[in-house]
Design an enzyme around this catalytic site. Structure first.
Site, short mmCIF file in Angstrom:
data_model
loop_
_atom_site.label_atom_id
_atom_site.label_comp_id
_atom_site.label_asym_id
_atom_site.label_seq_id
_atom_site.Cartn_x
_atom_site.Cartn_y
_atom_site.Cartn_z
N CYS A 71 7.43 -5.12 -8.28
CA CYS A 71 6.63 -4.42 -7.36
C CYS A 71 5.46 -3.94 -8.45
O CYS A 71 5.71 -3.38 -9.38
CB CYS A 71 7.53 -3.08 -6.99
SG CYS A 71 6.86 -1.86 -6.14
N CYS A 190 0.22 -6.86 -4.58
CA CYS A 190 1.48 -6.20 -3.89
C CYS A 190 2.43 -7.31 -3.70
O CYS A 190 1.69 -8.38 -2.73
CB CYS A 190 0.84 -5.39 -2.74
SG CYS A 190 2.43 -4.89 -1.81
N1 DGL Z 1 5.96 -4.69 -3.16
C1 DGL Z 1 5.17 -3.26 -3.70
C2 DGL Z 1 4.10 -3.41 -4.62
O1 DGL Z 1 4.05 -4.53 -5.13
C3 DGL Z 1 4.65 -2.40 -2.61
C4 DGL Z 1 5.05 -1.23 -2.58
C5 DGL Z 1 5.00 -0.03 -1.44
O2 DGL Z 1 4.15 0.47 -1.34
O3 DGL Z 1 6.17 0.26 -1.16
O4 DGL Z 1 3.25 -2.83 -4.90
#
Ligand code: DGL
Length: 272
Positions: A71, A190
């Site tokens: 993440c 993301c």
């Molecule tokens: N998958 C997360 C990232 O890479 C997203 C996060 C979210 O907003 O929950 O930033």
């Protein structure tokens, strides 16, 4: 069992797990998605740090010697504090790694115009972590970050393929190209965003390379393990993957099976 732990706020980290397992299928993996509290991207530094630390502790309790924050938001807002302040107290022999550095490392080879775009959550963009990491490695590259606040929600709510998603995807691509028309590469900063790839491809002009992270993070982990045999030897090699979510598993199973292209049976846990 001492698996590699992979954590994300929700489904996004599955795009990282998928690539890591493809490259290194022999290890055991545990995936933890905090779906009940996603998205993280609009939350404060303190809250993202607190939630991420809870998840890391839980993955350590499950026996993981190594945890990957799959993440960007957690990598931008919590990784350094956890590495510097918490790990020495919890267990200095365990490791927590993020996804931003391995992504920043590859961009120098890809961009010819030296103008690069980043799509990410508002939290990641505000942290300026990509700008700083890329500036350290490639000071000649100009970085333009665009926050895409709706994109994670489209994925978490499984609307990523619906016609409504087109509006939000096109809008952010237009914002990026208006901000810097010389961009020739865009990082999907993301881990949820690869699930919007079809839409992104539809609206991104040809000649601009779209860069999802999974493959680069997987290779970086492979290098890390090759350079750290003491860690590599601690990871169990049963070739399994188990899944945990903070929401009800039924919905997680349905979505994760589609994203991973294999049946998934998750367990529910609570984090505190
Ligand atoms: N998958 C997360 C990232 O890479 C997203 C996060 C979210 O907003 O929950 O930033």
């Amino acid at each position: 069992m001492s698996p590699i732990g992979i954590f994300d706020s929700g489904y996004g980290g599955l795009t990282i797990l998928r690539q890591i397992r493809r490259l290194m299928p022999r290890y055991d993996y545990v995936y933890l998605g905090d779906n009940a509290r996603a998205p993280y991207g609009t939350r404060s530094f303190e809250v993202v740090y607190e939630f991420t630390l809870q998840a890391v502790r839980r993955l350590f309790d499950m026996g993981c010697p190594l945890v990957i924050l799959g993440c960007n938001t957690a990598s931008a807002k919590a990784l350094r504090s956890i590495q510097q302040n918490d790990l020495p107290k919890i267990d200095p022999t365990r490791r927590v790694l993020g996804v931003i550095r391995p992504t920043a490392e590859i961009i120098g080879k890809i961009s010819k115009t030296r103008h690069v775009g980043i799509f990410a959550t508002p939290g990641t963009i505000r942290s300026r972590t990509y700008d700083l990491e890329i500036a350290k490695l490639f000071p000649d590259i100009q970085v333009t970050g665009i926050a895409c606040p709706m994109w994670v929600s489209l994925v978490e709510n499984r609307e990523y393929a619906s016609p409504g998603a087109d509006y939000f995807v096109k809008k952010r691509i237009d914002d990026l190209l208006t901000a810097d028309p010389d961009i020739d590469a865009v990082i999907l900063g993301c881990t949820h965003y690869p699930l919007l790839m079809d839409k992104i491809r539809t609206y991104m002009p040809g000649g601009i390379e779209i860069i999802p992270q999974g493959n680069y993070v997987a290779h970086s982990l492979q290098d890390y393990l090759a350079n750290h045999p003491e860690m590599q030897q601690r990871i169990s090699q049963g070739g399994t993957a188990s899944f945990y979510t903070t929401e009800y598993p039924e919905q997680f199973n349905e979505s994760a099976s589609v994203f991973l292209d294999q049946p998934v049976e998750a367990h529910r846990i609570t984090l505190s």
